[in-house]
Design an enzyme around this catalytic site. Structure first.
Site, mmCIF file in Angstrom:
data_model
loop_
_atom_site.group_PDB
_atom_site.id
_atom_site.type_symbol
_atom_site.label_atom_id
_atom_site.label_comp_id
_atom_site.label_asym_id
_atom_site.label_seq_id
_atom_site.Cartn_x
_atom_site.Cartn_y
_atom_site.Cartn_z
ATOM 1 N N ASP A 516 37.538 48.136 52.535
ATOM 2 C CA ASP A 516 37.299 48.963 51.369
ATOM 3 C C ASP A 516 36.043 48.434 50.675
ATOM 4 O OD1 ASP A 516 37.849 50.863 49.339
ATOM 5 O OD2 ASP A 516 38.769 49.286 48.136
ATOM 6 N N ASP A 716 42.330 46.194 48.612
ATOM 7 C CA ASP A 716 42.944 45.573 47.437
ATOM 8 C C ASP A 716 43.678 46.546 46.530
ATOM 9 O OD1 ASP A 716 40.785 46.958 46.361
ATOM 10 O OD2 ASP A 716 40.394 45.431 44.838
ATOM 11 N N ASP A 720 44.784 51.769 49.450
ATOM 12 C CA ASP A 720 44.619 51.114 50.751
ATOM 13 C C ASP A 720 45.952 50.829 51.441
ATOM 14 O OD1 ASP A 720 41.830 50.943 50.335
ATOM 15 O OD2 ASP A 720 42.109 49.150 49.117
#
Length: 826
Positions: A516, A716, A720
């Site tokens: 990410d 995080d 996700d």
């Protein structure tokens, strides 16, 4: 706007609990298959286990059908309520899967010494007076008799492993003292100057050997025979089966030879009619086995030293400030909300934030980073880290089992109890190994008895015993778990928390890493960069409304906008009917109108669109790496607000290191195309995708897996979590949301990509260490068994004494343990 809202619900689609009573194999030989009746597993012959559900239990109070189903452990007065941390014992060979035992002792299946789960908190100390040891208190203070300060009582933290080590060590030295004279007496025929037969007849010396060897068998080593009997009774042959049969045969043979020598064939007798005794073989073999056990128990203590070192980071007491008075209290009495004083050089007692003052804190023992970190008011501090040379006050926010240190200990415990897939190889070999060895020993006896030189039966007996002793599979069984135990402990010290052994093995196979952007590649703490009106409202009013609609969001971008407004003395308003729209943005009601702030997908979904000139400004900001949010009121774009999230200083070097390891690094982000491209180009990524919704990340992971890639996903946020679940290895940033960490198998405490580099390197070295251990175990047995059977005798006249076989067997285990402990020096 990417949505990382911590409180959004997340449920695994597979996390259903079965109420049906069933039996299942603790080794999961046929996956999740259950059986209606108790009995043995048709694959591995282990006893079936009954349970309320048929999946692995992640702890005694939570059950999970998924790889990692998210759950929270309840808090209770600041103390751990997770039963897995209560100090249960488990077998390091995992003979009965995840089964634990209440008391320390031997595994009922394989006889190995049970290992204790390290508690998430140290046992509360008992304080005593140096001058009056009868005075004992559960907290520090002054002695009521002499006024001296009470001190922690010594020796109370001695572990069960250390107690077992000392007990076994005592028995070993007793065995040594008794065995050496037996060995000298037995070897006296080869040492001409002794002339023991001039002192007493050989029969008398035989009785002396019996008197010395019997305590070695029945006191020092009786537990070995109990383990061997249990293995036969449970029909689960193991190393103790071989030892008890081999040594038992030598001892019983010698007793009968001493009592009724006339019942033996002439082949076994010397010229005086005495039968050769093997008391020295029984005593020396058991002494050498005891030596191996002493070294193994000592090694187990070292493998858990990483956890003990972490536990030692927390001080036994804390300085709490109440009603203006400072008071020292035991750590377990600290409650959430307490104000604590941390003095220079002290370890921080619990997790919290700085209430007043400043500090420079050494966080290396938690994060693996050696550079101290500057902290100011409201900054977070972690229990176990070391304060510098200033004093400050902190507010306790997480205590007991909720602290990061406690969670690290829990994860290391769980990982050290898990089984790597490679262990299936050792299990498969060990499953048939003992039966094969017994068969080889029988064939050895028959061959020597039939075709061997005189005395044929003596040769047959000695070589059969040597085969049984040297083939002990202890090293084979230890090869994988000992490396996993040491590796997970070392990983925790480096700031890499591994949930299970499978992750260590899979991490070494990863070919593609998906990451990410926000909070992973970037700092995750964006700051307000610009704001511009695109309608009749002023720029300041655009910022006010943007901050107001973001006030109830916990997304990093929202926090940056709210904080930026406050820094400009613009106080956000409370709006009604706040709603977070995953992957798009947020909206609320303002004076009866719908007001929204989000990315272009939210704007398009609401049917709003700025004109071409205004869109040109948006593109300019995006090309500079800024993330642009649209302020939309009643389907009209009233303004834009941008934030910039700085790339972490460590990201570029970490990406380059991963690429050198042969891992392709791709970025999937919910941010716009221009910002994503700017970040990807700067870091030299192998690919990127912008405007990704949570399901897009999930689908991209599945697509890559369909192409044969081994995929690791690092993120995080809640958005996700689905991709973290789907990936072969999920990696969560410790700075992110709880749900991300629960969905992942590896958590990076520090939250930067260097942790992934460490995880990959450690995975590679642990797997190499396991393979080395398996090589040692296989080589010892592959070479030792034929030599013990006498294959070299026709060519070189060489036979392997059972005593030498016992020494070789012990050395193989020592080699495996020593090799595994090398991981601690990485």
């Amino acid at each position: 706007m990417e949505n990382n809202n911590k409180h959004s619900p997340h449920k695994s689609p597979n996390s259903k609990k079965s109420d049906q009573k069933a039996y299942y194999c603790p080794m999961y030989c046929e996956g999740d298959k259950t059986y209606p009746n108790e009995g043995r597993c048709p694959v591995c012959n282990m006893y079936l286990v009954s349970g309320e559900n048929t999946k692995k239990v992640c702890c005694d109070t939570h059950e999970s059908d998924t790889k990692h189903s998210a759950h929270q452990h309840p808090k209770q007065g600041g103390k751990s309520t997770n039963p897995i941390l209560k100090g249960n014992y488990y077998c390091p060979m995992f003979c009965e899967g995840d089964k634990t035992y209440e008391k320390h002792g031997d595994c009922p299946v394989c006889g190995m010494d049970l290992v204790k789960n390290q508690a998430s908190q140290k046992t509360p100390l008992t304080y005593t007076c140096p001058m009056h040891p009868e005075v004992k208190r559960d907290k520090p203070g002054d002695c009521p008799k002499c006024g001296m300060a009470l001190v922690p009582e010594k020796g109370q933290d001695e572990s069960d492993e250390m107690k077992a080590y000392k007990k076994t060590k005592k028995k070993f030295w007793i065995a040594v003292v008794l065995s050496i004279p037996v060995f000298i007496i037995a070897m006296s025929d080869m040492i001409s100057f002794l002339n023991l037969e001039n002192v007493a007849p050989k029969k008398i010396w035989g009785w002396i050997e019996f008197a010395l060897a019997t305590p070695v068998v029945f006191y020092c080593s009786w537990s070995f025979f109990k383990r061997g009997w249990n293995s036969v009774r449970r029909w689960s042959p193991n190393m103790w089966t071989l030892i008890s049969i081999g040594v038992g045969a030598a001892y019983v043979f010698s007793v009968f030879a001493l009592l009724i020598p006339s019942s033996f064939p002439d082949q076994f007798k010397d010229g005086a009619g005495n039968v050769h005794l093997y008391f020295e073989a029984a005593a020396m073999i058991l002494t050498l086995v005891l030596l191996g056990q002493v070294m193994e128990l000592r090694a187990h203590g070292k493998t858990s030293s990483a956890i003990k070192e972490l536990l030692d980071l927390t001080p036994p007491t804390a300085h709490v400030i109440k009603d203006g008075q400072e008071k020292e209290i035991p750590l377990e009495e600290v409650m959430e909300g307490d104000i604590l004083r941390v003095k220079p050089g002290e370890n921080i007692p619990v997790d919290g934030s700085i209430h007043s003052g400043n500090a420079v804190i050494d966080e290396s023992m938690i994060s693996g980073e050696s550079i101290p970190v500057d902290k100011a008011e409201n900054d977070k501090v972690t229990g176990g880290t070391v304060n510098g040379n200033t004093s400050f006050e902190m507010k306790a926010e997480k205590v007991g089992s909720d602290t990061l240190l406690s969670q690290i200990v829990a994860l290391v415990n769980k990982a050290s109890r898990s089984r790597a897939p490679i262990q299936k190889l050792a299990d498969t070999v060990a499953k048939y190994f003992v039966q094969t060895v017994i068969a080889i020993a029988f064939v050895t006896f028959v061959i020597w008895a039939t075709w061997g030189p005189e005395p044929a039966y003596v040769y047959a007996f000695v070589n059969a015993v040597a085969v049984l002793i040297i083939a002990c599979p202890c090293a084979l069984g230890l090869a994988t778990p000992i490396s996993i135990m040491v590796g997970t402990g070392k990983a925790a010290q480096l700031g890499v928390l591994v949930k299970d052994a499978r992750a260590i093995e899979e991490m070494n196979k990863v070919t593609t890493l998906i990451i990410d952007k926000t909070g992973t590649l970037t700092q995750g703490k964006p700051s307000l960069n610009g704001y511009k009106s695109m309608g009749e409202r002023s720029d300041e009013e655009v910022l006010l409304l943007a901050a107001s609609v973001d006030l109830n969001s916990e997304h990093p971008i929202a926090e940056a906008i709210v904080q930026g407004a406050k820094e400009k003395n613009i106080e956000p308003m409370q709006l009604d009917k706040f709603e977070s729209i995953t992957g798009k943005g947020v909206q609320a009601l303002y004076k009866g109108q719908v007001i929204a702030l989000g990315n272009h997908r939210l704007m398009e979904g609401l049917g709003a669109s700025p004109d071409e000139s205004k869109q040109k400004l948006v593109k300019e900001w995006q090309l500079k790496g800024q993330t642009v949010m649209y302020l939309i009121i009643d389907k009209k774009v009233e303004g834009i607000v941008s934030v910039a999230d700085k790339i972490k200083d460590t990201s570029a070097a970490a990406v380059a290191s991963l690429q050198k390891m042969g891992i392709k690094v791709h970025m999937l982000t919910g941010d716009n195309q221009y910002t994503a491209k700017t970040v990807a180009d700067e870091l030299g990524l192998d690919g990127y995708e912008a405007d990704c919704l949570p399901e897009d990340k999930y689908n991209q992971v599945k697509t890559l897996q369909g192409k044969g890639q081994i995929v690791a996903m690092a993120g995080d946020g809640i958005n996700d979590a689905p991709a973290l679940e789907q990936a072969n290895i999920g990696i969560a940033m410790g700075t992110g949301t709880d749900i991300a960490m629960q969905s992942a198998e590896i958590t990076l405490v520090k939250g930067d990509l260097n942790g992934i580099v460490r995880a990959r390197e450690l995975s590679h070295k642990v797997m190499r260490n396991i393979k080395q251990n398996l090589f040692f175990a296989f080589v010892y047995n592959a070479l030792g068994v034929p030599v013990a059977a006498g294959i070299l005798f026709p060519f070189f006249g060489v036979l392997l004494s059972p005593i030498i076989a016992a020494a070789a067997m012990s050395f193989s285990s020592v080699s495996v343990i020593t090799n595994a402990l090398r991981i601690r020096r990485l």
